[in-house]
Write a protein that holds these residues in place. Structure first.
Motif, PDB file in Angstrom:
ATOM      1  N   MET A   1      27.821 -43.767 -28.352  1.00 30.27           N
ATOM      2  CA  MET A   1      29.242 -44.028 -28.607  1.00 30.27           C
ATOM      3  C   MET A   1      29.842 -44.807 -27.446  1.00 30.27           C
ATOM      4  SD  MET A   1      30.641 -40.515 -30.411  1.00 30.27           S
ATOM      5  CE  MET A   1      29.860 -39.375 -29.285  1.00 30.27           C
ATOM      6  N   ARG A   2      30.711 -45.728 -27.760  1.00 33.70           N
ATOM      7  CA  ARG A   2      31.312 -46.586 -26.745  1.00 33.70           C
ATOM      8  C   ARG A   2      32.445 -45.850 -26.026  1.00 33.70           C
ATOM      9  NH1 ARG A   2      35.472 -50.283 -26.484  1.00 33.70           N
ATOM     10  NH2 ARG A   2      36.045 -49.825 -28.644  1.00 33.70           N
ATOM     11  N   SER A   3      32.421 -45.928 -24.700  1.00 35.16           N
ATOM     12  CA  SER A   3      33.463 -45.263 -23.920  1.00 35.16           C
ATOM     13  C   SER A   3      34.729 -46.118 -23.922  1.00 35.16           C
ATOM     14  CB  SER A   3      32.988 -45.031 -22.478  1.00 35.16           C
ATOM     15  OG  SER A   3      32.751 -46.272 -21.846  1.00 35.16           O
ATOM     16  N   ILE A   4      35.876 -45.446 -23.863  1.00 35.74           N
ATOM     17  CA  ILE A   4      37.157 -46.153 -23.846  1.00 35.74           C
ATOM     18  C   ILE A   4      37.851 -46.026 -22.494  1.00 35.74           C
ATOM     19  CG2 ILE A   4      37.479 -45.843 -26.329  1.00 35.74           C
ATOM     20  CD1 ILE A   4      39.440 -43.567 -25.654  1.00 35.74           C
ATOM     21  N   LEU A  20      35.055 -41.378 -21.115  1.00 36.74           N
ATOM     22  CA  LEU A  20      35.863 -40.825 -22.194  1.00 36.74           C
ATOM     23  C   LEU A  20      35.473 -41.509 -23.502  1.00 36.74           C
ATOM     24  CD1 LEU A  20      38.278 -38.777 -22.359  1.00 36.74           C
ATOM     25  CD2 LEU A  20      39.770 -40.763 -22.432  1.00 36.74           C
ATOM     26  N   VAL A  21      35.127 -40.686 -24.506  1.00 37.85           N
ATOM     27  CA  VAL A  21      34.671 -41.195 -25.798  1.00 37.85           C
ATOM     28  C   VAL A  21      35.521 -40.583 -26.898  1.00 37.85           C
ATOM     29  CG1 VAL A  21      32.716 -41.320 -27.393  1.00 37.85           C
ATOM     30  CG2 VAL A  21      32.312 -41.425 -24.946  1.00 37.85           C
ATOM     31  N   ASN A  22      35.909 -41.389 -27.872  1.00 36.87           N
ATOM     32  CA  ASN A  22      36.676 -40.852 -29.000  1.00 36.87           C
ATOM     33  C   ASN A  22      35.852 -39.811 -29.744  1.00 36.87           C
ATOM     34  OD1 ASN A  22      39.216 -42.153 -28.954  1.00 36.87           O
ATOM     35  ND2 ASN A  22      38.282 -44.047 -29.688  1.00 36.87           N
ATOM     36  N   ALA A  23      36.453 -38.646 -30.022  1.00 39.51           N
ATOM     37  CA  ALA A  23      35.754 -37.583 -30.741  1.00 39.51           C
ATOM     38  C   ALA A  23      36.015 -37.629 -32.239  1.00 39.51           C
ATOM     39  CB  ALA A  23      36.183 -36.212 -30.195  1.00 39.51           C
ATOM     40  N   THR A  24      36.969 -38.441 -32.661  1.00 34.33           N
ATOM     41  CA  THR A  24      37.303 -38.513 -34.086  1.00 34.33           C
ATOM     42  C   THR A  24      37.304 -39.965 -34.540  1.00 34.33           C
ATOM     43  OG1 THR A  24      39.681 -38.628 -33.627  1.00 34.33           O
ATOM     44  CG2 THR A  24      38.728 -36.435 -33.946  1.00 34.33           C
ATOM     45  N   GLU A  25      37.230 -40.155 -35.848  1.00 40.13           N
ATOM     46  CA  GLU A  25      37.319 -41.498 -36.422  1.00 40.13           C
ATOM     47  C   GLU A  25      38.120 -41.436 -37.711  1.00 40.13           C
ATOM     48  OE1 GLU A  25      33.372 -42.815 -37.030  1.00 40.13           O
ATOM     49  OE2 GLU A  25      32.777 -41.140 -38.309  1.00 40.13           O
ATOM     50  N   ASN A  26      38.781 -42.519 -38.013  1.00 39.44           N
ATOM     51  CA  ASN A  26      39.658 -42.586 -39.179  1.00 39.44           C
ATOM     52  C   ASN A  26      38.915 -43.246 -40.337  1.00 39.44           C
ATOM     53  OD1 ASN A  26      41.734 -42.743 -40.973  1.00 39.44           O
ATOM     54  ND2 ASN A  26      43.114 -43.916 -39.678  1.00 39.44           N
ATOM     55  N   HIS A  27      38.830 -42.532 -41.473  1.00 40.34           N
ATOM     56  CA  HIS A  27      38.147 -43.054 -42.648  1.00 40.34           C
ATOM     57  C   HIS A  27      39.111 -43.548 -43.721  1.00 40.34           C
ATOM     58  CE1 HIS A  27      34.240 -40.613 -41.704  1.00 40.34           C
ATOM     59  NE2 HIS A  27      34.389 -41.686 -40.948  1.00 40.34           N
ATOM     60  N   SER A  28      40.384 -43.636 -43.371  1.00 41.15           N
ATOM     61  CA  SER A  28      41.366 -44.093 -44.355  1.00 41.15           C
ATOM     62  C   SER A  28      41.086 -45.535 -44.761  1.00 41.15           C
ATOM     63  CB  SER A  28      42.791 -43.990 -43.792  1.00 41.15           C
ATOM     64  OG  SER A  28      43.103 -42.653 -43.483  1.00 41.15           O
ATOM     65  N   ILE A  29      41.331 -45.849 -46.028  1.00 40.82           N
ATOM     66  CA  ILE A  29      41.123 -47.203 -46.538  1.00 40.82           C
ATOM     67  C   ILE A  29      42.399 -48.008 -46.298  1.00 40.82           C
ATOM     68  CG2 ILE A  29      40.664 -48.579 -48.600  1.00 40.82           C
ATOM     69  CD1 ILE A  29      39.087 -46.201 -49.675  1.00 40.82           C
ATOM     70  N   SER A  30      42.256 -49.147 -45.640  1.00 42.11           N
ATOM     71  CA  SER A  30      43.425 -49.980 -45.354  1.00 42.11           C
ATOM     72  C   SER A  30      43.505 -51.130 -46.353  1.00 42.11           C
ATOM     73  CB  SER A  30      43.348 -50.535 -43.929  1.00 42.11           C
ATOM     74  OG  SER A  30      42.173 -51.296 -43.755  1.00 42.11           O
ATOM     75  N   PHE A  31      44.705 -51.566 -46.637  1.00 40.74           N
ATOM     76  CA  PHE A  31      44.945 -52.655 -47.575  1.00 40.74           C
ATOM     77  C   PHE A  31      45.639 -53.815 -46.861  1.00 40.74           C
ATOM     78  CE2 PHE A  31      44.937 -48.788 -50.190  1.00 40.74           C
ATOM     79  CZ  PHE A  31      43.996 -49.123 -51.149  1.00 40.74           C
ATOM     80  N   ARG A  32      45.467 -54.992 -47.399  1.00 36.25           N
ATOM     81  CA  ARG A  32      46.155 -56.184 -46.894  1.00 36.25           C
ATOM     82  C   ARG A  32      47.282 -56.553 -47.849  1.00 36.25           C
ATOM     83  NH1 ARG A  32      44.348 -56.403 -41.742  1.00 36.25           N
ATOM     84  NH2 ARG A  32      42.075 -56.514 -41.637  1.00 36.25           N
ATOM     85  N   GLN A  33      48.294 -57.158 -47.322  1.00 37.67           N
ATOM     86  CA  GLN A  33      49.375 -57.647 -48.172  1.00 37.67           C
ATOM     87  C   GLN A  33      49.033 -59.051 -48.676  1.00 37.67           C
ATOM     88  OE1 GLN A  33      52.951 -57.333 -45.798  1.00 37.67           O
ATOM     89  NE2 GLN A  33      53.408 -55.325 -46.659  1.00 37.67           N
ATOM     90  N   ILE A  34      49.275 -59.266 -49.970  1.00 39.62           N
ATOM     91  CA  ILE A  34      48.962 -60.569 -50.569  1.00 39.62           C
ATOM     92  C   ILE A  34      50.154 -61.071 -51.378  1.00 39.62           C
ATOM     93  CG2 ILE A  34      46.486 -60.070 -50.712  1.00 39.62           C
ATOM     94  CD1 ILE A  34      46.925 -59.553 -53.747  1.00 39.62           C
ATOM     95  N   LEU A 104      50.949 -27.059 -32.107  1.00 37.73           N
ATOM     96  CA  LEU A 104      51.871 -28.171 -32.301  1.00 37.73           C
ATOM     97  C   LEU A 104      51.715 -29.240 -31.213  1.00 37.73           C
ATOM     98  CD1 LEU A 104      55.208 -26.406 -33.337  1.00 37.73           C
ATOM     99  CD2 LEU A 104      53.852 -27.957 -34.734  1.00 37.73           C
ATOM    100  N   GLN A 105      51.183 -28.842 -30.054  1.00 32.33           N
ATOM    101  CA  GLN A 105      51.028 -29.789 -28.950  1.00 32.33           C
ATOM    102  C   GLN A 105      49.776 -30.650 -29.084  1.00 32.33           C
ATOM    103  OE1 GLN A 105      52.179 -26.707 -25.600  1.00 32.33           O
ATOM    104  NE2 GLN A 105      52.231 -28.761 -24.756  1.00 32.33           N
ATOM    105  N   MET A 106      48.839 -30.271 -29.984  1.00 40.54           N
ATOM    106  CA  MET A 106      47.565 -30.976 -30.090  1.00 40.54           C
ATOM    107  C   MET A 106      47.768 -32.423 -30.531  1.00 40.54           C
ATOM    108  SD  MET A 106      45.095 -28.901 -29.307  1.00 40.54           S
ATOM    109  CE  MET A 106      44.669 -27.160 -29.195  1.00 40.54           C
ATOM    110  N   ASP A 107      47.033 -33.314 -29.875  1.00 48.19           N
ATOM    111  CA  ASP A 107      47.109 -34.736 -30.205  1.00 48.19           C
ATOM    112  C   ASP A 107      45.693 -35.261 -30.408  1.00 48.19           C
ATOM    113  OD1 ASP A 107      48.280 -37.145 -30.727  1.00 48.19           O
ATOM    114  OD2 ASP A 107      49.025 -37.511 -28.714  1.00 48.19           O
ATOM    115  N   ALA A 108      45.351 -36.398 -29.849  1.00 42.93           N
ATOM    116  CA  ALA A 108      44.027 -36.990 -30.024  1.00 42.93           C
ATOM    117  C   ALA A 108      42.955 -36.159 -29.320  1.00 42.93           C
ATOM    118  CB  ALA A 108      44.030 -38.412 -29.489  1.00 42.93           C
ATOM    119  N   SER A 109      41.697 -36.307 -29.790  1.00 37.51           N
ATOM    120  CA  SER A 109      40.573 -35.562 -29.221  1.00 37.51           C
ATOM    121  C   SER A 109      39.529 -36.524 -28.669  1.00 37.51           C
ATOM    122  CB  SER A 109      39.934 -34.676 -30.297  1.00 37.51           C
ATOM    123  OG  SER A 109      40.865 -33.754 -30.818  1.00 37.51           O
ATOM    124  N   TYR A 110      38.908 -36.111 -27.551  1.00 35.69           N
ATOM    125  CA  TYR A 110      37.898 -36.942 -26.887  1.00 35.69           C
ATOM    126  C   TYR A 110      36.729 -36.072 -26.444  1.00 35.69           C
ATOM    127  CZ  TYR A 110      42.167 -39.762 -26.367  1.00 35.69           C
ATOM    128  OH  TYR A 110      43.340 -40.430 -26.609  1.00 35.69           O
TER     129      TYR A 110
END
Length: 331
Positions: A1-4, A20-34, A104-110
């Motif tokens: 994994m690539r360090s940030i 520091l390495v990202n522990a999570t990844e986003n699998h959401s599908i993104s769309f483009r505007q046309i 409630l304080q939890m944010d990104a994970s590494y």
């Protein structure tokens, strides 16, 4: 994994080089505007509003907008000159029980990876110390131009860090709770407990994003020119809950059916006893009010009859006593 981010953990006088390495990844599908008419991409261009021309990234800087709308330019040199002790250091400031951290304080994970062979020994020392103490480390670090708060804990054989929001970034839940006073009966709580027991636990690894899968199928069908499979509307609960007890009982039955009538792990199935129907207190009150009314009416009728009989008797007595007098006077 690539360090940030590369730096070190400051553990007292011990310094542990880490990546520091990202522990999570986003699998959401993104769309483009046309453009709907011809399918052309819609792009946003960076335009200077004073010169009304497009500018390149090299011409773009930072500024703070003041309350009067004026812009105060801030350069990278200005920010670099500020004292920031945690610029390249994750500085541990305390060790606390994990339960003291509000989710409630939890944010990104590494993930924190030991950077090089010399870092392996102090890294392992900190990891084992966290395991044995059953505590988490609270630390301060800098990332992407700002100082942040973090929590270090052990995940398997790795030290993980969760970014935390600062306490003043958590909003108070004012006006969120129901304002009207609500009372919950023990019977309702018993049914809620039964529903929780019936649903039981779940292996989080078995959960997946159904909507994302449906979107992927839709994209694949459109890309291949095939027919798009129609899906029925998702079943939803909703509307007003008119009878909370009935809704809870129905939920328990549905949960039992979905799990085949058995709880996971061979545990005994939660039992729900149907509560007897409560008598309507309004009818009792009405019955009590009607009974005295009948009794009172009967008493009134009896009293009226007695008075009528007494009056009749008195009248007859007066007539009888007056007859001899009339006879004498006529003689």
């Amino acid at each position: 994994m690539r360090s940030i981010w590369n730096g070190a953990i400051s553990f007292g006088l011990v310094s542990i080089p880490i990546k520091l390495v990202n522990a999570t990844e986003n699998h959401s599908i993104s769309f483009r505007q046309i453009h709907k008419e011809d399918g052309g991409r819609i792009r946003y261009r960076k335009v200077c509003e004073l010169e009304e021309r497009e500018v390149s990234s090299a011409e773009i800087g930072k500024a703070y907008e003041d309350s009067d709308g004026s812009m105060i330019p801030i350069t990278d040199e200005d920010l670099a000159s500020l004292p920031l002790p945690t610029a390249k250091t994750i500085e541990i400031v305390a060790f606390v029980p994990a339960a003291s951290i509000d989710p409630l304080q939890m944010d990104a994970s590494y993930y924190l990876s030991a950077n090089g062979v010399p870092a392996a020994k102090p890294y392992t020392l900190l990891r084992e110390a966290l395991k044995r103490s059953e505590k988490v480390a609270i630390a301060k670090y800098a990332l992407r131009g700002r100082e942040r708060l973090g929590m270090l804990r052990v995940v398997d054989d790795v030290i993980a860090m969760h970014g935390l929001l600062w306490p003043d970034e958590i909003r108070a839940p004012e006006g969120v709770a129901p304002e009207a006073p609500v009372s919950v009966r023990d019977a309702e709580l018993d049914l809620a407990d039964a529903l929780m027991d019936t649903l039981g636990s779940v292996d989080l690894k078995t959960l997946h994003d159904d909507y994302r899968e449906a979107v992927e199928e839709l994209i694949a069908a459109k890309a291949s020119g095939g027919a798009v499979a129609e899906r029925g509307p998702a079943e939803r609960g909703g509307g007003k809950v008119l009878d909370l007890m009935s809704a809870l009982e129905s939920s328990v039955r549905a949960a039992k059916e979905s799990r085949g009538g058995e709880s996971e792990g061979g545990e005994e199935e939660a039992q729900v006893t149907r509560l007897p129907q409560r008598k309507q207190p309004a009818k009792k009150t009405a019955a009590k009010k009607q009974a005295p009314a009948k009794k009172t009416t009967g008493t009134k009728k009896s009293t009226a009859t007695k008075k009528s009989a007494a009056t009749k008797k008195t009248t007859e007595t007066k007539k009888a006593s007056s007859q001899p007098r009339n006879r004498r006077s006529s003689a």
